[in-house]
Design an enzyme around this catalytic site. Structure first.
Site: not given
Ligand code: DX5
Ligand code: ZN
Length: 224
Positions: A36, A38, A40, A69, A71, A142, A180
């Site tokens: 996965h 992320d 951002m 993912h 964001m 989420m 997630d």
């Molecule tokens: C949060 C992300 C998650 C995050 C999860 O914005 O989308 O994927 O990395 O991390 P943990 O498992 O530490 O909550």
């Molecule tokens: Zn994520």
């Protein structure tokens, strides 16, 4: 109802970035099903992570599915770059703040040969994603506010997981249901009991010594 295999998707956001390639290798050897990633942008969420170059690095290290993912604002603009970098699935946010035409972006993701995912923040009603469900391959619920790892799981999000499962049946759809944020063996078990089949986990894997044990505990959390 078809029993889906439980898949564990480590989020590399929680990895040691000083040794990222090694960390990715370790988590693959430890039995990850997907990775996965992320993304951002400091606009849609209040944090900046990494971009297509890191997806490309992961692609060079594994044939496992890369679960991206986004964001970010204007995900439609970046879909081609993440697809070219090697994403297998690309998940986008439904909120107006992401500033895109959701229907068009989902179509573009599939046109680039990727699985199309749709997600929503904890504060966003599930009704906002419902019109798009016939056109998604993945629904990501989420379970924390996006932007940072290490937050606490929000139990009240399980109503959305329930609804995603019910609608999948009534629509005759086949999307994965992924959770997630704050996922560990206990919250993973709760999520699976509500109908999730993909568990994203950052902290509960990368902040341990034994990644194989952590992944195994997540995958088997419903058997105990
Ligand atoms: C949060 C992300 C998650 C995050 C999860 O914005 O989308 O994927 O990395 O991390 P943990 O498992 O530490 O909550
Ligand atoms: Zn994520």
């Amino acid at each position: 109802m078809l029993q889906r295999k439980i898949l564990v998707a480590p989020s590399i956001l929680a990895a040691d970035f000083g040794h990222l390639a090694d960390e990715i290798g370790r988590v693959i050897d430890a039995g990850a099903d997907w990775l996965h990633l992320d993304i951002m942008d400091g606009q849609f969420v209040d944090n900046i992570s990494f971009g297509p170059a890191v997806v490309k690095l992961a692609r060079s290290l594994t044939t496992l599915p890369l679960d991206v993912h986004l964001m970010i604002q204007r995900p439609d603009h970046y879909v081609p770059r993440f697809a070219e970098a090697g994403a297998d699935s690309i998940t986008v946010h439904v909120e107006a703040e992401a500033k895109h035409d959701v229907t068009e972006t989902l179509r573009a993701i599939r046109a680039h040969g990727c699985r199309a995912g749709l997600t929503l923040n904890p504060a966003t009603p599930f009704a906002l994603v419902e019109p798009y469900l016939p056109n998604v391959d993945l629904v990501l619920i989420m379970t924390v506010h996006p932007g940072f790892g290490g937050q606490s799981f929000r139990l009240e999000m399980m109503a959305k997981v329930d609804r995603a499962g019910k609608l999948r049946e009534s629509l005759g759809a086949n999307y994965d249901i992924e959770v997630d944020g704050g996922i560990n063996p206990e919250t993973g078990r709760i999520s699976i009991e509500h109908g999730a089949n993909v568990l994203v986990a950052g902290t509960s894997i990368f902040h341990t010594q034994d990644y194989a044990a952590a992944i195994g505990a997540l995958r088997d959390c419903c058997d105990s």
